[in-house]
Write an enzyme that holds these catalytic residues in place. Structure first.
Site, mmCIF file in Angstrom:
data_model
loop_
_atom_site.group_PDB
_atom_site.id
_atom_site.type_symbol
_atom_site.label_atom_id
_atom_site.label_comp_id
_atom_site.label_asym_id
_atom_site.label_seq_id
_atom_site.Cartn_x
_atom_site.Cartn_y
_atom_site.Cartn_z
ATOM 1 C CB CYS A 67 -10.455 1.245 -11.773
ATOM 2 S SG CYS A 67 -9.185 1.735 -12.952
ATOM 3 C CE LYS A 80 -3.961 -2.109 0.122
ATOM 4 N NZ LYS A 80 -4.934 -2.062 1.205
ATOM 5 C CG HIS A 82 -2.905 -8.989 -6.838
ATOM 6 N ND1 HIS A 82 -2.938 -9.604 -5.615
ATOM 7 C CD2 HIS A 82 -3.931 -8.104 -6.851
ATOM 8 C CE1 HIS A 82 -3.938 -9.098 -4.905
ATOM 9 N NE2 HIS A 82 -4.548 -8.205 -5.627
#
Length: 767
Positions: free
Chosen positions: A527, A118, A705
């Site tokens: 998104c 993050k 991912h």
């Protein structure tokens, strides 16, 4: 007085970049078409700012994936495992770049992606630079110069935005022992010097260095590095004008360091820490100008002009208007693009909002107002702003006394399970009868184009509720059967009815409103469209019971109920700023608690309450941690503590460092925690091992991912590493995260390998 923007959203108002990247990855478009999309978006962003009247317009704030990865490519911080990628025929610099971000599994190569974590306390993820002892750097990409040239061609002498050298190093990770990443500053500085030389030769006048670490706790070595790096940069480039941008918190004990840097302008975040202004004004030297971040770059509420003007006037009185710049608090990367596209919002609520394009206009309007303009239009906008701010304070849409009273009545008992974990574990094992190394997934399964088309048709009225329901049931049943067939122990229903793990719940809770195009970038092409929490939160009816109950009716195995936790709903929404975040979080926790209790009544004995954002919400300064952790952990416990001992509560966290808060994670008292571990090769488990974490853990054994499919042997090796630090009796086997964004083909291969790895690990353990 001047205006500037620290950075602008790059995805496009209709997610043009996301779509182009994904088409390029799947081979549907050529490189030139992707690059054309990037150029078009850059030009659109520059035009918006130019037409609004912004004085200093940024460039190099655009990225095809991530701005930190961009910098790694530019300075040649490319791990050696990717060097073969560029040797393959037809591969370009961008293919290398995407391989670093996503991994690479073709042309006979099988390369893992770089770590991702993050960006400070936001939901944006960056690609973590990898550093080695005595590492050498070299200028390896022309991206910065190409974008500056593109802006110049558009008639703009733009302000290149570059991650500051010290922050770039601090964002990275030492990949071997025996050195400090800050030791690399001397090796990296010549590349920064080369970048600045080229930009100066191109005609650049302004350079923005992003140095967010100046708003964090710094040791003496970091402070000394800041002083030496900027002294050298100033010495080599006496004519360039430098802006050092800080954001996400106040300078606090770093104030004297920041104001002593030999730069032209210091940018400060007055949204996150307005209290810092007085100290800065008292200590600022005469040769330093001040950029005031008075417009919230991370939220969507309309700026309160009167409040912002009070800060601007105070600064002008002390420094003079010629030493003041007005800006958003941080890059507008964290804001949606354009409120004008929101045609379905309640007009009253829409009048309280401002997206990136509107925030650009707010910056210019504030400059005009602070300059004492008599412009009739500007004065009219000021009056309209006052009315909008007052409307939001007094609107009956916001307040629900029943919700407030319930939150105020919460007691310590409401945040406690009936018995300690040791007793609960025995009851759960008796009821659930799970094997050693139980396998599960994190919740979602691939949302195919077909599934998404059903949702779109249903919303448009092209499918009836009955037709939509039947299609979803068919997909859910197929997924349940498939999980049974490959031997997963604890199943999930796949979440095909859900659009987003926060949006889905927000749509069913009071106090939320939703946008059509309020997209922001989470990572790469991913998104999210955060809900807007504008009022008091409550749950009018059950949200997930129908689908969980249906899925459980289709199998003899256990099916997890899947919920998003209160802290994550809070963190991943645009949150009201008229009351403490802790109050809003408690309201959400009570709503989730009601859902947990209803799931248990419906026969769901395993319930997962995802909290991937709990580490993300941690304040940047350690002195502020305990207050946040107290209410965040309490919120989770309120949501989870209404059930019997035999009901097993799971939680999930990803892309976080846990060392500093492991005790607080234990205090959450979830029966099972699943965490992202594969990109770090199980390194994150060390925190749990050192702490002797008492409850059960599912360390992710493959990275969802990345499109690459790991082998069974790779996962077995990770499970062996896990067993070296965590007792086998505590271990679960699962992917790193949900599988929503993956394709079925890779998902099936990976999960079949995962189940096989778990079985083999179980046999190994028995031997």
């Amino acid at each position: 007085m001047q205006t500037h923007i620290l950075g602008y959203p790059r995805i496009g108002s209709k997610r043009e970049l996301k779509k182009a990247c994904e088409q390029y990855w799947s081979g549907k478009i050529l490189l030139e078409e992707l690059l054309n999309t990037g150029r078009t978006l850059c030009n659109q962003n520059w035009t918006i700012q130019k037409e609004a009247g912004i004085d200093l317009i940024p460039c190099n704030d655009f990225s095809y994936y991530d701005q930190v990865l961009d910098m790694s490519l530019v300075v040649g911080a490319i791990p050696t495992r990717y060097h073969e990628v560029v040797l393959k025929k037809n591969n370009t610099e961008l293919d290398l770049y995407f391989a670093m971000a996503r991994g690479y599994q073709k042309d006979g190569l099988d390369i893992t992606a770089m770590e991702m974590t993050k960006w400070f306390d936001t939901n944006y993820h960056y690609i973590v630079p990898e550093f080695y002892k005595n590492q050498q750097f070299k200028l390896s990409s022309d991206k910065i110069f190409n974008e500056f040239a593109g802006a110049k061609q558009a008639g703009i002498n733009a302000k290149p935005v570059i991650i500051g050298l010290v922050s770039y190093l601090l964002l990275g990770k030492e990949k071997e022992e025996g050195f400090d990443k800050l030791d690399l500053a001397g090796n990296l500085l010549p590349v920064y010097t080369e970048i600045l030389t080229k930009l100066q030769d191109q005609g650049a006048e302004w350079i923005q260095f992003d140095e967010p670490f100046l708003a964090l706790d710094l040791n003496e070595k970091a402070k000394e590095t800041y002083l030496s790096v900027y002294a050298e940069i100033r010495k080599r480039f006496p004519k360039l004008k430098f802006i050092v941008a800080t954001y996400f918190d106040g300078l606090k004990d770093n104030t004297s360091l920041a104001v002593s840097l030999p730069v032209n302008i210091l940018h400060v975040d007055l949204v996150r820490n307005p209290e810092q202004l007085d100290e800065i004004l008292n200590g600022i030297p005469e040769n330093l100008s001040l950029s005031l971040g008075v417009i919230d770059g991370r939220n969507i509420w309309k700026n309160d002009y009167e409040k912002s003007l009070s800060f601007i006037r105070k600064a002008v009185e002390k420094l003079g208007s010629e030493r003041i710049l007005i800006a958003p608090s941080c890059s507008l990367l964290h804001s949606p693009c354009d409120l004008d596209f929101e045609t379905n919002l309640n007009p009253e609520i829409k009048n309280w909002l401002a997206f990136a394009k509107q925030k650009v206009k707010e910056v210019v309007t504030l400059k005009e107002l602070a300059s004492g303009t008599e412009n009739e239009q500007i004065l009219k906008e000021f009056e309209e702003n006052k009315k909008a701010i007052e409307s939001r304070k007094t609107s009956p849409l916001i307040h629900n006394n029943q919700v407030k009273q319930r939150a105020n009545a919460v007691t310590e008992k409401d945040a406690q399970r009936i018995n300690k974990f040791k007793i609960r574990k025995e009851e759960q094992q008796e009821v659930l009868q799970l094997p050693l190394f139980p396998t599960t997934t994190i919740g979602s399964f691939p949302q195919t184009t077909e599934v998404r088309s059903w949702r779109a048709k249903f919303k448009k009225g092209e499918l009836t509720a009955e037709q939509y329901d039947a299609l979803l049931k068919e997909e859910t049943q197929r997924t349940i059967r498939w999980q049974e067939d490959i031997g997963i122990d604890v199943l999930v229903h796949g979440e095909f009815e859900r659009n987003d793990m926060v949006e889905y719940f927000g749509e069913q809770l009071e106090g939320f409103v939703f946008t059509k195009n309020g997209w922001v970038q989470s990572y790469g092409s991913r998104c999210v469209k955060p809900p807007v929490i504008f009022g008091d939160v409550s749950r009018p009816t059950p949200m997930t019971v129908y689908w969980s109950q249906y899925a459980q009716s289709q199998t003899e195995k256990w099916v997890k109920g899947m919920l998003t936790g209160p802290v994550t709903i809070l963190q991943w929404s645009f949150v009201r700023d008229d009351q403490p975040r802790s109050e809003t979080c408690k309201q959400i926790a009570l709503a989730i608690r009601d859902e947990v209790v209803d799931l248990e009544k419906a026969g769901i004995r395993i319930i997962q309450i995802d909290e991937p954002a709990i580490r993300e919400g941690l304040p940047l300064r350690k002195t502020d941690w305990q207050n946040y952790l107290k209410w965040a952990v309490e919120a989770f416990r309120i949501s989870a503590s209404g059930v019997e001992d035999a009901t097993q509560i799971h939680t999930h966290m990803c892309y976080s460092e846990f060392n500093d808060i492991i005790e607080n994670i234990a205090d959450m008292d979830a029966d099972v925690i699943t965490i992202e571990c594969s990109r770090s090769q199980m390194e994150l488990l060390n925190a749990f091992a050192d702490f002797r974490y008492p409850n059960e853990i599912g360390p992710g054994v493959y990275d969802i991912h990345s499109p690459r499919v790991p082998s069974k042997e790779e996962m077995i090796e990770l499970l062996r590493k896990a067993q070296n630090v965590i007792p086998a009796s505590q271990l679960w086997v699962n992917p790193d995260c949900g599988l929503k964004t993956r394709h079925w083909e890779e998902t099936e291969k990976a999960l079949i390998a995962m189940v096989a790895a778990a079985k083999e690990a179980s046999v190994e353990y028995a031997l």
